[in-house]
Design an enzyme around this catalytic site. Sequence first.
Site, short mmCIF file in Angstrom:
data_model
loop_
_atom_site.label_atom_id
_atom_site.label_comp_id
_atom_site.label_asym_id
_atom_site.label_seq_id
_atom_site.Cartn_x
_atom_site.Cartn_y
_atom_site.Cartn_z
CD GLU A 424 17.31 10.59 1.99
OE1 GLU A 424 18.24 10.99 1.26
OE2 GLU A 424 17.49 10.19 3.15
C1 LIG Z 1 10.48 3.32 4.94
C2 LIG Z 1 10.09 4.70 4.55
C3 LIG Z 1 10.67 5.77 5.19
C4 LIG Z 1 10.27 7.08 4.86
N1 LIG Z 1 10.79 8.14 5.58
C5 LIG Z 1 10.24 9.37 5.41
C6 LIG Z 1 10.59 10.46 6.27
O1 LIG Z 1 11.41 10.32 7.19
N2 LIG Z 1 9.97 11.65 6.10
C7 LIG Z 1 9.06 11.85 5.10
O2 LIG Z 1 8.54 12.96 4.99
N3 LIG Z 1 8.73 10.85 4.23
C8 LIG Z 1 9.30 9.62 4.38
N4 LIG Z 1 8.94 8.59 3.54
C9 LIG Z 1 8.06 8.85 2.42
C10 LIG Z 1 8.77 8.73 1.08
O3 LIG Z 1 9.64 9.80 0.90
C11 LIG Z 1 7.67 8.62 0.01
O4 LIG Z 1 7.28 7.27 0.01
C12 LIG Z 1 8.10 9.07 -1.34
O5 LIG Z 1 8.22 10.46 -1.36
C13 LIG Z 1 7.13 8.66 -2.44
O6 LIG Z 1 5.83 9.01 -2.11
P1 LIG Z 1 4.66 7.93 -2.26
O7 LIG Z 1 5.13 6.68 -1.64
O8 LIG Z 1 3.40 8.51 -1.75
O9 LIG Z 1 4.56 7.67 -3.79
P2 LIG Z 1 3.66 8.42 -4.88
O10 LIG Z 1 4.00 9.86 -4.93
O11 LIG Z 1 2.25 8.04 -4.68
O12 LIG Z 1 4.20 7.73 -6.19
C14 LIG Z 1 3.90 6.36 -6.53
C15 LIG Z 1 4.72 5.99 -7.75
O13 LIG Z 1 4.41 6.88 -8.83
C16 LIG Z 1 5.59 7.54 -9.29
N5 LIG Z 1 5.26 8.92 -9.64
C17 LIG Z 1 4.67 9.87 -8.87
N6 LIG Z 1 4.53 11.02 -9.55
C18 LIG Z 1 5.04 10.80 -10.78
C19 LIG Z 1 5.20 11.61 -11.95
N7 LIG Z 1 4.81 12.89 -11.99
N8 LIG Z 1 5.77 11.06 -13.03
C20 LIG Z 1 6.20 9.78 -13.02
N9 LIG Z 1 6.08 8.97 -11.96
C21 LIG Z 1 5.51 9.47 -10.85
C22 LIG Z 1 6.56 7.48 -8.11
O14 LIG Z 1 7.91 7.57 -8.52
C23 LIG Z 1 6.23 6.12 -7.53
O15 LIG Z 1 6.90 5.13 -8.25
C24 LIG Z 1 9.33 7.29 3.84
C25 LIG Z 1 8.77 6.18 3.18
C26 LIG Z 1 9.12 4.91 3.53
C27 LIG Z 1 8.44 3.74 2.84
#
Ligand SMILES: Cc1cc2nc3c(=O)[nH]c(=O)nc-3n(C[C@H](O)[C@H](O)[C@H](O)COP(=O)(O)OP(=O)(O)OC[C@H]3O[C@@H](n4cnc5c(N)ncnc54)[C@H](O)[C@@H]3O)c2cc1C
Length: 639
Positions: A424
């Site tokens: 979220e």
């Molecule tokens: C258990 C679980 C349930 C979920 N449920 C849903 C759901 O119901 N629907 C849905 O659509 N998604 C869902 N998600 C996805 C979740 O919202 C994403 O994991 C989240 O948006 C982060 O994306 P990512 O994991 O690809 O991280 P990334 O975007 O790859 O980021 C990796 C790290 O880099 C940091 N980062 C990224 N960009 C920047 C920036 N510009 N500046 C500084 N730091 C940055 C992030 O904060 C993070 O720490 C779920 C994930 C999990 C694990």
Amino acid sequence: MTHGLASEKEARDVAEQARETEWEHPSFARELFLGRFRPELIYPHPPPDLAEEARAKPFLDKLKAFMDKVDSEEIDRTGEIPEALVQELRDMGAFGIKIPKEYGGLGLSQMSYIRAMEIVTSKDGSLVALLSASQSIGVPQPLKLFGTDDQKKRFFPRLAKGAISAFALTEVDAGSDPANMRTTATPTEDGEHFIINGEKLWCTNGTRAELFVVMARTPDVEKNGKSVKQITAFIVDASMPGVEVAHRLRFMGLKAIENGVIRFTNVKVPRENILWGEGKGLKLALITLNTGRLTLPAGCAGAAKQMLRISRKWANERVQWGQPIGKHEAVAQKIAKMAANTFAMEAVAEMATALYLKGNYDIRLEAAIAKMYNSEHGWRIIDDTLQIRGGRGYETAESLARRGEKPIAVERAMRDFRINLIFEGSSEIMRLFIAREAVDHHFKMAFDIVKPESTVKERLSAMAKSTPFYLTWYPSRWVNSGRLRTFGEFGKLAKHMRYAERNTRHLGRSIFHAMVRYGPKLERKQAVLFRAVDIGAELFAMSSACSRAMMLAKAGQKEAIALADTFCREAELRIDEHFRNFYGPNDENMYKLAMSVLRGEHAWLEQGIASGDTEMGQPAGEEAESVNYGESQRVMAGV
Ligand SMILES: Cc1cc2nc3c(=O)[nH]c(=O)nc-3n(C[C@H](O)[C@H](O)[C@H](O)COP(=O)(O)OP(=O)(O)OC[C@H]3O[C@@H](n4cnc5c(N)ncnc54)[C@H](O)[C@@H]3O)c2cc1C
């Protein structure tokens, strides 16, 4: 190393396009970042709605009784939520808490909803994921906000009866950055349908859902001679041919979460299933999350209360070195901090929700702060609880029970809680989102003055536009414009309100000074911007805690004052520290070191270890070599 991913500019453009740019209604938090302390927006605390509380009571009592008997250890151990439990939740209306009564829902308010989620979170993470993914971000919420009458008639009754729903935005390459979304929705020739193709990752409830909100790319449109990416939201029925659960996913915690990779192959969806309009999907997702995000902070407060209860009992009961451990100062300090922070977390969550319910109030910054603040503070509270429980904190509840001790599940709580800092909107993305709004006003007003490429004409025109504002705004950020308020009505807490007023002006000045110092480069100074965000968040938490304590004290709960007082004293120390290091004397050095680590220059440090099961076969730094780490990363994605 772009792998065909969206460029930084494309990512920004997509985020900016979805951003709500106007502020039609006031916001206490937005004013904070402009250096204006407006206590009248949050004090007196919006009063509780007694009629709503009476309406919600029978349901909340039923839910609490249900939760008391749920075997959360069994759910965690088996990784499954038994269908009989889900049916019981359906029967009591727990999937339609906010759905209007006319459609068969309970018709309760957001406040009653968050109270329900607080009860569930205090015991079971997997169950709260099931209920809240369905109702905070799944179909009912965007349907309520953006659905047509026809859509409401078609879907609300099903949802109220307990049709589980899910929100499908994330993809392998589209995590925080939606510009990389690959799922497409192509209109049929007659334009009556769209054909959806793609794969969604980590979709909570996806493995059990009957209805999905799916974000997909519809054809780009031309705007001012430029091609603009379009993301559209569709309601997709799981029974439609081509919808498939490709994998069920498993995690560190939330062992029974119904989360999966959902594949859409030539899924034919009627145009009337579009929510809000073509190209409005990302904005819809962001607006949905504004209120959706109010749930998680309340859940975090629920978890914190449970930890406080566990810690209090154990710190009294456990005797070591001749005294209950709670009397040893190191443990006592943790308990005090825990109680004060739990109080502030509830104040933050309830204030944000109360402001939302009051109406004519823009909640987006408060909701983002609440999400970030409560998930981070909650995490520390769980960590402290584990420490206070010592070895028993690390032991599973099942193992404790097997040797005859109380099955207190701090280990499970820790595993279940950690994801709150990621989904979220991760903590970093929340800070970017808040920072984007914090600097927006100054960027709009004065960007052309500080931008090195501005022509003299642009600079003069920007100065003419902004001078009247800054002529009054800037001096009044130094003095309290002659209206020195003492906040006497806050009694013992008055000094904290005065501190908040003073330091709000300090924050406004500091953000302005940072813009003058860095100009457009401020966008890339995440460390500085994040300190400003953290100061703003603390000021919001302090003001909410004081306002809530006053309300509770008037209602007879005088002890609340001591909690708010202790919380504010601690928050002030943190704020002072942020101001002292606002420009982070070590930031640049840290960034340089990180870049050299990423280039593999310190890969020598990783020698002498087993290869493990990570991607070790590859020499460290190899991946990094093709990336340009010469320039600092830009910060303002803001999604
Ligand atoms: C258990 C679980 C349930 C979920 N449920 C849903 C759901 O119901 N629907 C849905 O659509 N998604 C869902 N998600 C996805 C979740 O919202 C994403 O994991 C989240 O948006 C982060 O994306 P990512 O994991 O690809 O991280 P990334 O975007 O790859 O980021 C990796 C790290 O880099 C940091 N980062 C990224 N960009 C920047 C920036 N510009 N500046 C500084 N730091 C940055 C992030 O904060 C993070 O720490 C779920 C994930 C999990 C694990």
